[in-house]
Design a protein around this motif. Sequence first.
Motif, PDB file in Angstrom:
ATOM      1  N   UNK A  75     -11.027  -9.003  -0.559  1.00  0.00           N
ATOM      2  CA  UNK A  75     -10.653  -7.774   0.141  1.00  0.00           C
ATOM      3  C   UNK A  75     -11.884  -6.909   0.410  1.00  0.00           C
ATOM      4  N   UNK A  76     -12.836  -6.932  -0.508  1.00  0.00           N
ATOM      5  CA  UNK A  76     -14.077  -6.186  -0.318  1.00  0.00           C
ATOM      6  C   UNK A  76     -14.846  -6.716   0.882  1.00  0.00           C
ATOM      7  N   UNK A  77     -14.970  -8.037   0.973  1.00  0.00           N
ATOM      8  CA  UNK A  77     -15.695  -8.649   2.091  1.00  0.00           C
ATOM      9  C   UNK A  77     -14.983  -8.394   3.419  1.00  0.00           C
ATOM     10  N   UNK A  78     -13.655  -8.359   3.389  1.00  0.00           N
ATOM     11  CA  UNK A  78     -12.882  -8.131   4.612  1.00  0.00           C
ATOM     12  C   UNK A  78     -12.706  -6.656   4.942  1.00  0.00           C
ATOM     13  N   UNK A  79     -13.265  -5.788   4.048  1.00  0.00           N
ATOM     14  CA  UNK A  79     -13.150  -4.335   4.234  1.00  0.00           C
ATOM     15  C   UNK A  79     -11.687  -3.870   4.283  1.00  0.00           C
ATOM     16  N   UNK A  80     -10.829  -4.528   3.489  1.00  0.00           N
ATOM     17  CA  UNK A  80      -9.441  -4.086   3.383  1.00  0.00           C
ATOM     18  C   UNK A  80      -9.378  -2.826   2.522  1.00  0.00           C
ATOM     19  N   UNK A  81      -8.458  -1.958   2.842  1.00  0.00           N
ATOM     20  CA  UNK A  81      -8.361  -0.686   2.138  1.00  0.00           C
ATOM     21  C   UNK A  81      -7.086  -0.651   1.280  1.00  0.00           C
ATOM     22  N   UNK A  82      -7.217  -0.614  -0.053  1.00  0.00           N
ATOM     23  CA  UNK A  82      -6.036  -0.444  -0.905  1.00  0.00           C
ATOM     24  C   UNK A  82      -5.466   0.961  -0.734  1.00  0.00           C
ATOM     25  N   UNK A  83      -4.180   1.125  -1.038  1.00  0.00           N
ATOM     26  CA  UNK A  83      -3.535   2.436  -1.016  1.00  0.00           C
ATOM     27  C   UNK A  83      -2.861   2.678  -2.364  1.00  0.00           C
ATOM     28  N   UNK A  84      -3.128   3.841  -2.946  1.00  0.00           N
ATOM     29  CA  UNK A  84      -2.543   4.186  -4.242  1.00  0.00           C
ATOM     30  C   UNK A  84      -1.106   4.647  -4.040  1.00  0.00           C
ATOM     31  N   UNK A  85      -0.183   4.114  -4.861  1.00  0.00           N
ATOM     32  CA  UNK A  85       1.237   4.407  -4.710  1.00  0.00           C
ATOM     33  C   UNK A  85       1.708   5.516  -5.652  1.00  0.00           C
ATOM     34  N   UNK A  86       0.765   6.377  -6.083  1.00  0.00           N
ATOM     35  CA  UNK A  86       1.184   7.484  -6.943  1.00  0.00           C
ATOM     36  C   UNK A  86       2.014   8.490  -6.162  1.00  0.00           C
ATOM     37  N   UNK A  87       1.899   8.467  -4.829  1.00  0.00           N
ATOM     38  CA  UNK A  87       2.670   9.348  -3.953  1.00  0.00           C
ATOM     39  C   UNK A  87       3.136   8.569  -2.738  1.00  0.00           C
ATOM     40  N   UNK A  88       4.094   9.127  -2.031  1.00  0.00           N
ATOM     41  CA  UNK A  88       4.530   8.576  -0.761  1.00  0.00           C
ATOM     42  C   UNK A  88       4.292   9.608   0.341  1.00  0.00           C
ATOM     43  N   UNK A  89       3.654   9.213   1.444  1.00  0.00           N
ATOM     44  CA  UNK A  89       3.095   7.891   1.694  1.00  0.00           C
ATOM     45  C   UNK A  89       1.894   7.616   0.788  1.00  0.00           C
ATOM     46  N   UNK A  92      -7.591   4.292  -0.512  1.00  0.00           N
ATOM     47  CA  UNK A  92      -8.680   4.158  -1.470  1.00  0.00           C
ATOM     48  C   UNK A  92      -9.731   3.241  -0.836  1.00  0.00           C
ATOM     49  N   UNK A  93     -10.774   2.905  -1.581  1.00  0.00           N
ATOM     50  CA  UNK A  93     -11.717   1.895  -1.091  1.00  0.00           C
ATOM     51  C   UNK A  93     -12.206   1.059  -2.269  1.00  0.00           C
ATOM     52  N   UNK A  94     -12.753  -0.107  -1.949  1.00  0.00           N
ATOM     53  CA  UNK A  94     -13.246  -1.030  -2.978  1.00  0.00           C
ATOM     54  C   UNK A  94     -14.763  -0.927  -3.037  1.00  0.00           C
ATOM     55  N   UNK A  95     -15.295  -0.744  -4.234  1.00  0.00           N
ATOM     56  CA  UNK A  95     -16.742  -0.665  -4.443  1.00  0.00           C
ATOM     57  C   UNK A  95     -17.174  -1.809  -5.348  1.00  0.00           C
ATOM     58  N   UNK A  96     -18.401  -2.255  -5.144  1.00  0.00           N
ATOM     59  CA  UNK A  96     -18.964  -3.285  -6.019  1.00  0.00           C
ATOM     60  C   UNK A  96     -20.056  -2.638  -6.863  1.00  0.00           C
TER      61      UNK A  96
END
Length: 396
Positions: free
Chosen positions: A25-39, A43-47
Amino acid sequence: MRRYLIGGRTFEEDSMEFQALLPGAYEQKLRPHCRCKEPPLPMYIARLDGQYLVKRMPLSGRGHDPACASYEPPYELSGLGPLIGNAIQIDANGRTALKLDFAMTKKGPRVAASQPTEAVVPAIRNETKKLSLRAMLHYLWEIGELTEWCSSWAGKRGWGRVRSSLLSAASQMTVRGEPLSDMLFVPEVFHQEDKEGIVARRTAALAGARSSGTGPRKLMITVAEVKEFTAAREGQRILLRHLPFPLMIGDGALKRLSARYETELELWRSSEEFHLILIATFGISQGGVASVDELALMVVNEHWLPFESIDELRLLEKLSVLKRKSVKGLRFNLAREQPIVAVTLPEQRPAPIAMFVVPAGAREDYERALAEMIEARPEMTPWVWRVAEGEMPRLP
């Protein structure tokens, strides 16, 4: 336990499947989303140090649920508040454009050590429009999450982790449309077995600071730990850890530095456990000599947490053994005569705690500004230590 939405699926933070997904996901620049709230919140992935971590978007912490580990107190409680939307502009993708109050080019045949930043009277300047050099250092520390601490991190934060956090933070920022990471040099921890690789990477990273001999010279920014100041034939040398060459500075500039940062230097010299962090703009002459143009200083404790006084240090020491997270507030462009939150406890229930340390000798205007700051954030419980009144109050 945090849950993330990525690629149309929801994962728990510590699941093996999610951890295995992060490198791709990092290589593909996919962006995770935190589900603590709706919507869900982006977030982002860091190495960092070979690990893949999900981190909150710059200055998005206050949008998370207070029960979420990504929650962050309102930035209005620190010196960051006046800079948002002016010196610091964040777009919808989380990229941060910075406006700087210091030069990144230098006219003339060589880089001359000029002066520490913020040497002029701050009252006659518009402090909200641009980042001073000190504010730049504070912002890198803030976005790199180096202001955060809990006891389980003891022994796990050395210069290598600090460096990775700073570079990760810089990767999210631009200056005049150019990546800040191309302008920032942070010395790499020296390892004898990788000596040649370190030298090659350092040479490549410093190429932008070398003089071409004609036209305005580009400067770079360095963030590093000061080892010592020593006399040179003319001027002074600033020796930095993990760097085999010094930064040169003139005698006059060093005197101004000593006056402007008298408190930081006094604190640093008082204990071998403390670190003195330097941020400087610099260039390298055709002869290969690195010279400071402007610089600022910050003192940090053994956990790399900044502090302004022994009283703040005592508070950090009390909090450092707790399992709950604490977040150190920073001053950025604000003068010492203005109050800021010293530390926040975002995980405290039923409400986060804002901790203030009122220095001895604080005047009426300081107390008035503090009262207004507390009144403006009714969702947070204030804890106030007025140093002139005696010992530290009981912790929440």
